[in-house]
Design a protein around this motif. Structure first.
Motif, PDB file in Angstrom:
ATOM      1  N   ALA A  29       0.825  -1.210   0.000  1.00 54.35           N
ATOM      2  CA  ALA A  29       0.000   0.000   0.000  1.00 54.35           C
ATOM      3  C   ALA A  29       0.859   1.261   0.000  1.00 54.35           C
ATOM      4  CB  ALA A  29      -0.931  -0.010   1.209  1.00 54.35           C
ATOM      5  N   LEU A  30       2.050   1.180   0.567  1.00 54.13           N
ATOM      6  CA  LEU A  30       2.936   2.341   0.569  1.00 54.13           C
ATOM      7  C   LEU A  30       3.342   2.738  -0.841  1.00 54.13           C
ATOM      8  CD1 LEU A  30       5.280   1.506   3.606  1.00 54.13           C
ATOM      9  CD2 LEU A  30       3.349   3.096   3.542  1.00 54.13           C
ATOM     10  N   PHE A  31       3.352   1.769  -1.748  1.00 53.56           N
ATOM     11  CA  PHE A  31       3.711   2.040  -3.140  1.00 53.56           C
ATOM     12  C   PHE A  31       2.483   2.059  -4.053  1.00 53.56           C
ATOM     13  CE2 PHE A  31       7.363   0.040  -1.098  1.00 53.56           C
ATOM     14  CZ  PHE A  31       8.386   0.917  -1.423  1.00 53.56           C
ATOM     15  N   SER A  32       1.304   2.183  -3.423  1.00 58.66           N
ATOM     16  CA  SER A  32       0.029   2.266  -4.152  1.00 58.66           C
ATOM     17  C   SER A  32      -0.218   1.026  -5.005  1.00 58.66           C
ATOM     18  CB  SER A  32       0.000   3.528  -5.032  1.00 58.66           C
ATOM     19  OG  SER A  32       0.145   4.685  -4.236  1.00 58.66           O
ATOM     20  N   LEU A  33       0.215  -0.129  -4.507  1.00 55.20           N
ATOM     21  CA  LEU A  33      -0.004  -1.394  -5.204  1.00 55.20           C
ATOM     22  C   LEU A  33      -1.186  -2.122  -4.584  1.00 55.20           C
ATOM     23  CD1 LEU A  33       3.700  -2.632  -5.553  1.00 55.20           C
ATOM     24  CD2 LEU A  33       2.253  -1.571  -7.311  1.00 55.20           C
ATOM     25  N   PRO A  34      -1.940  -2.875  -5.369  1.00 56.96           N
ATOM     26  CA  PRO A  34      -3.120  -3.557  -4.825  1.00 56.96           C
ATOM     27  C   PRO A  34      -2.720  -4.668  -3.854  1.00 56.96           C
ATOM     28  CG  PRO A  34      -2.720  -4.265  -7.068  1.00 56.96           C
ATOM     29  CD  PRO A  34      -1.772  -3.129  -6.821  1.00 56.96           C
ATOM     30  N   ALA A  35      -3.609  -4.949  -2.916  1.00 61.18           N
ATOM     31  CA  ALA A  35      -3.365  -6.013  -1.945  1.00 61.18           C
ATOM     32  C   ALA A  35      -3.437  -7.373  -2.621  1.00 61.18           C
ATOM     33  CB  ALA A  35      -4.383  -5.920  -0.809  1.00 61.18           C
ATOM     34  N   VAL A  36      -2.694  -8.322  -2.062  1.00 64.94           N
ATOM     35  CA  VAL A  36      -2.629  -9.678  -2.599  1.00 64.94           C
ATOM     36  C   VAL A  36      -3.083 -10.655  -1.530  1.00 64.94           C
ATOM     37  CG1 VAL A  36      -1.131 -11.465  -3.573  1.00 64.94           C
ATOM     38  CG2 VAL A  36      -0.718  -9.051  -4.122  1.00 64.94           C
ATOM     39  N   ASN A  37      -3.942 -11.574  -1.906  1.00 65.25           N
ATOM     40  CA  ASN A  37      -4.343 -12.655  -0.998  1.00 65.25           C
ATOM     41  C   ASN A  37      -3.302 -13.759  -1.108  1.00 65.25           C
ATOM     42  OD1 ASN A  37      -5.629 -14.428   0.677  1.00 65.25           O
ATOM     43  ND2 ASN A  37      -7.463 -14.660  -0.578  1.00 65.25           N
ATOM     44  N   TRP A  38      -2.230 -13.633  -0.337  1.00 62.04           N
ATOM     45  CA  TRP A  38      -1.045 -14.458  -0.514  1.00 62.04           C
ATOM     46  C   TRP A  38      -1.337 -15.953  -0.372  1.00 62.04           C
ATOM     47  CZ3 TRP A  38       3.003 -11.919  -2.408  1.00 62.04           C
ATOM     48  CH2 TRP A  38       3.086 -10.532  -2.176  1.00 62.04           C
ATOM     49  N   LEU A  39      -2.096 -16.317   0.637  1.00 60.07           N
ATOM     50  CA  LEU A  39      -2.393 -17.726   0.884  1.00 60.07           C
ATOM     51  C   LEU A  39      -3.680 -18.179   0.205  1.00 60.07           C
ATOM     52  CD1 LEU A  39      -1.451 -17.982   4.667  1.00 60.07           C
ATOM     53  CD2 LEU A  39      -0.065 -18.628   2.680  1.00 60.07           C
ATOM     54  N   GLY A  40      -4.416 -17.267  -0.389  1.00 60.86           N
ATOM     55  CA  GLY A  40      -5.683 -17.614  -1.013  1.00 60.86           C
ATOM     56  C   GLY A  40      -5.634 -17.698  -2.521  1.00 60.86           C
ATOM     57  N   GLU A  41      -4.467 -17.473  -3.114  1.00 59.42           N
ATOM     58  CA  GLU A  41      -4.324 -17.539  -4.560  1.00 59.42           C
ATOM     59  C   GLU A  41      -3.509 -18.778  -4.938  1.00 59.42           C
ATOM     60  OE1 GLU A  41      -5.670 -15.689  -6.823  1.00 59.42           O
ATOM     61  OE2 GLU A  41      -6.616 -14.252  -5.456  1.00 59.42           O
ATOM     62  N   PRO A  42      -3.953 -19.553  -5.907  1.00 59.15           N
ATOM     63  CA  PRO A  42      -3.192 -20.756  -6.298  1.00 59.15           C
ATOM     64  C   PRO A  42      -1.772 -20.457  -6.770  1.00 59.15           C
ATOM     65  CG  PRO A  42      -5.411 -20.821  -7.208  1.00 59.15           C
ATOM     66  CD  PRO A  42      -5.230 -19.450  -6.639  1.00 59.15           C
ATOM     67  N   GLY A  43      -1.564 -19.264  -7.315  1.00 61.92           N
ATOM     68  CA  GLY A  43      -0.243 -18.945  -7.840  1.00 61.92           C
ATOM     69  C   GLY A  43       0.759 -18.508  -6.796  1.00 61.92           C
ATOM     70  N   THR A  44       0.318 -18.203  -5.584  1.00 62.84           N
ATOM     71  CA  THR A  44       1.237 -17.684  -4.558  1.00 62.84           C
ATOM     72  C   THR A  44       1.273 -18.525  -3.291  1.00 62.84           C
ATOM     73  OG1 THR A  44      -0.529 -16.253  -3.687  1.00 62.84           O
ATOM     74  CG2 THR A  44       0.944 -15.308  -5.363  1.00 62.84           C
ATOM     75  N   SER A  45       0.287 -19.363  -3.041  1.00 62.60           N
ATOM     76  CA  SER A  45       0.207 -20.060  -1.756  1.00 62.60           C
ATOM     77  C   SER A  45       1.404 -20.974  -1.517  1.00 62.60           C
ATOM     78  CB  SER A  45      -1.089 -20.883  -1.692  1.00 62.60           C
ATOM     79  OG  SER A  45      -1.153 -21.824  -2.753  1.00 62.60           O
ATOM     80  N   LEU A  46       1.827 -21.735  -2.526  1.00 63.58           N
ATOM     81  CA  LEU A  46       2.947 -22.653  -2.355  1.00 63.58           C
ATOM     82  C   LEU A  46       4.246 -21.888  -2.118  1.00 63.58           C
ATOM     83  CD1 LEU A  46       3.920 -25.583  -2.350  1.00 63.58           C
ATOM     84  CD2 LEU A  46       4.258 -25.399  -4.820  1.00 63.58           C
ATOM     85  N   MET A  78      -1.300 -23.374   7.917  1.00 58.91           N
ATOM     86  CA  MET A  78      -1.359 -22.165   7.112  1.00 58.91           C
ATOM     87  C   MET A  78      -2.344 -22.240   5.957  1.00 58.91           C
ATOM     88  SD  MET A  78       2.653 -20.961   7.028  1.00 58.91           S
ATOM     89  CE  MET A  78       2.171 -19.339   6.454  1.00 58.91           C
ATOM     90  N   THR A  79      -2.402 -23.344   5.218  1.00 59.75           N
ATOM     91  CA  THR A  79      -3.241 -23.384   4.027  1.00 59.75           C
ATOM     92  C   THR A  79      -4.179 -24.580   3.972  1.00 59.75           C
ATOM     93  OG1 THR A  79      -1.607 -24.645   2.739  1.00 59.75           O
ATOM     94  CG2 THR A  79      -1.417 -22.239   2.716  1.00 59.75           C
ATOM     95  N   ASN A  80      -3.890 -25.619   4.730  1.00 60.18           N
ATOM     96  CA  ASN A  80      -4.660 -26.866   4.685  1.00 60.18           C
ATOM     97  C   ASN A  80      -4.725 -27.439   3.263  1.00 60.18           C
ATOM     98  OD1 ASN A  80      -6.003 -28.886   6.135  1.00 60.18           O
ATOM     99  ND2 ASN A  80      -8.003 -28.065   5.589  1.00 60.18           N
ATOM    100  N   GLY A  81      -3.657 -27.216   2.518  1.00 61.17           N
ATOM    101  CA  GLY A  81      -3.575 -27.752   1.168  1.00 61.17           C
ATOM    102  C   GLY A  81      -4.204 -26.909   0.097  1.00 61.17           C
ATOM    103  N   GLY A  82      -4.918 -25.869   0.453  1.00 63.82           N
ATOM    104  CA  GLY A  82      -5.626 -25.071  -0.534  1.00 63.82           C
ATOM    105  C   GLY A  82      -4.806 -23.893  -1.025  1.00 63.82           C
ATOM    106  N   PRO A  83      -5.408 -23.087  -1.895  1.00 67.33           N
ATOM    107  CA  PRO A  83      -6.708 -23.328  -2.538  1.00 67.33           C
ATOM    108  C   PRO A  83      -6.587 -24.300  -3.718  1.00 67.33           C
ATOM    109  CG  PRO A  83      -5.794 -21.241  -3.258  1.00 67.33           C
ATOM    110  CD  PRO A  83      -4.830 -21.786  -2.258  1.00 67.33           C
ATOM    111  N   ASN A  84      -7.584 -25.147  -3.840  1.00 69.33           N
ATOM    112  CA  ASN A  84      -7.668 -26.109  -4.937  1.00 69.33           C
ATOM    113  C   ASN A  84      -6.421 -26.985  -5.012  1.00 69.33           C
ATOM    114  OD1 ASN A  84      -8.941 -27.371  -7.083  1.00 69.33           O
ATOM    115  ND2 ASN A  84      -8.115 -25.940  -8.611  1.00 69.33           N
ATOM    116  N   ASN A  85      -5.936 -27.426  -3.831  1.00 69.35           N
ATOM    117  CA  ASN A  85      -4.774 -28.321  -3.706  1.00 69.35           C
ATOM    118  C   ASN A  85      -3.487 -27.726  -4.264  1.00 69.35           C
ATOM    119  OD1 ASN A  85      -6.275 -30.624  -2.616  1.00 69.35           O
ATOM    120  ND2 ASN A  85      -7.160 -30.800  -4.669  1.00 69.35           N
ATOM    121  N   SER A  86      -3.436 -26.421  -4.413  1.00 64.89           N
ATOM    122  CA  SER A  86      -2.236 -25.791  -4.970  1.00 64.89           C
ATOM    123  C   SER A  86      -1.059 -25.834  -4.001  1.00 64.89           C
ATOM    124  CB  SER A  86      -2.528 -24.339  -5.355  1.00 64.89           C
ATOM    125  OG  SER A  86      -2.933 -23.594  -4.220  1.00 64.89           O
TER     126      SER A  86
END
Length: 303
Positions: free
Chosen positions: A150-167, A245-253
């Protein structure tokens, strides 16, 4: 001559009593090794050859059917691939970071003991505490990482809720936790190197990089082999971190192999399938250890 021949049989009881005494000394450790290591491995292999008991159907021998079924299990394939990717990224990062930290604290600096303690403390914390700490970092909107974005005016990320970032978020936690633990082994190995080698290199005008490549790194190969074996084992036995932290999710990612074995055994109660996956895991770990011992042990320079 007859005296020598007559006295020879009298030495045999002493020899056998010494051998028996030695075996009795290792018997407690050997018993625990057989009871808690070899017997569970054999029992797991045996159980993987039978069917599960469901709906009052008796258990029967199915041979390799449980192993063949794994080839059609998409979640198992995904968990295995996730674990391979997890190991390929976390092992080099953790080992490299541990070596860099060990080189940094192997000098006489102010507050060196405090720096060493700060590097080592993460490996002492229980996983539940570590998971809650990093959950605070990864929390959407309110997490520390999103505050920095937010300090750099960037959008928030759902770090553990996105398949591309959780692992990758799980990987960061593992590297942060294990690097300090591996640093201790590298630091101990660096302090065992004869300081006269450093003095001779300084006299010859060798740079620190050259001294590390030609002297320190070859002498650190036995420690590197030990650290790589332990890092590989740790990478394939992660389960508590995933649950917390993730219980294997989202979508087993973020589902890893041991986590899926745990869920298959204690959530679905399919013990034979879990046993088959455990055997696959054991084979993978044995292959990794064999390859590393074969390739790296030849380059190890033991002092």
């Amino acid at each position: 001559m007859s005296t020598i021949i007559a006295s020879t049989p009298q030495r045999r009881p002493a020899f056998w009593s010494t051998q028996l005494y030695g075996y009795l000394l290792i018997l407690p450790a050997l018993s625990f090794l057989l009871l808690f290591t070899h017997y569970p491995a054999v029992a797991t292999i045996w159980e993987s050859l039978f069917s599960a008991s469901r709906n009052n159907h008796p258990v029967h021998f199915v041979g390799l059917d449980n192993y063949m079924a794994l080839l059609d299990d998409d979640i198992f394939i995904q968990s295995l691939w996730n674990n391979v990717l997890y190991a390929l990224i976390t092992i080099p990062l953790a080992v490299t970071l541990a070596l860099m930290m060990a080189l940094a604290v192997n000098r006489r600096l102010a507050a060196n003991s405090l720096v060493r303690a700060a590097f080592f403390i993460p490996s002492l914390l229980p996983m539940i505490a570590i998971a809650n700490l990093w959950l605070f970092f990864y929390t959407p909107q309110l997490g520390l990482l999103n505050k920095l974005l937010a300090l750099f005016s960037l959008p928030a990320v759902n770090w553990l809720g996105e398949p591309g970032t959780s692992l990758y978020c799980l990987m960061a936690v593992s590297v942060w936790r294990e690097a300090g633990f591996f640093m201790i082994f590298y630091l101990a190995a660096l302090q065992q190197i004869d300081p006269r080698l450093n003095e001779a290199a300084a006299i010859e005008g060798a740079s620190r990089g050259y001294f590390f490549r030609r002297v320190q790194w070859p002498l650190l190969m036995p420690t590197t082999l030990f650290v790589l074996i332990n890092a590989s084992m740790n990478a394939f036995r992660i389960v508590d971190q995933v649950i917390a932290m993730t219980n294997g999710g989202p979508n087993n990612s973020s589902s890893l192999l041991l986590f899926y074995i745990y869920r298959t055994a204690f959530s679905f109660w399919d013990m034979p399938a879990a046993a088959a996956m455990t055997v696959v895991l054991l084979v993978i770990l044995a292959a990794i250890a064999l390859i590393k011992f074969t390739l790296l042990d030849k380059r190890a320079h033991y002092q």
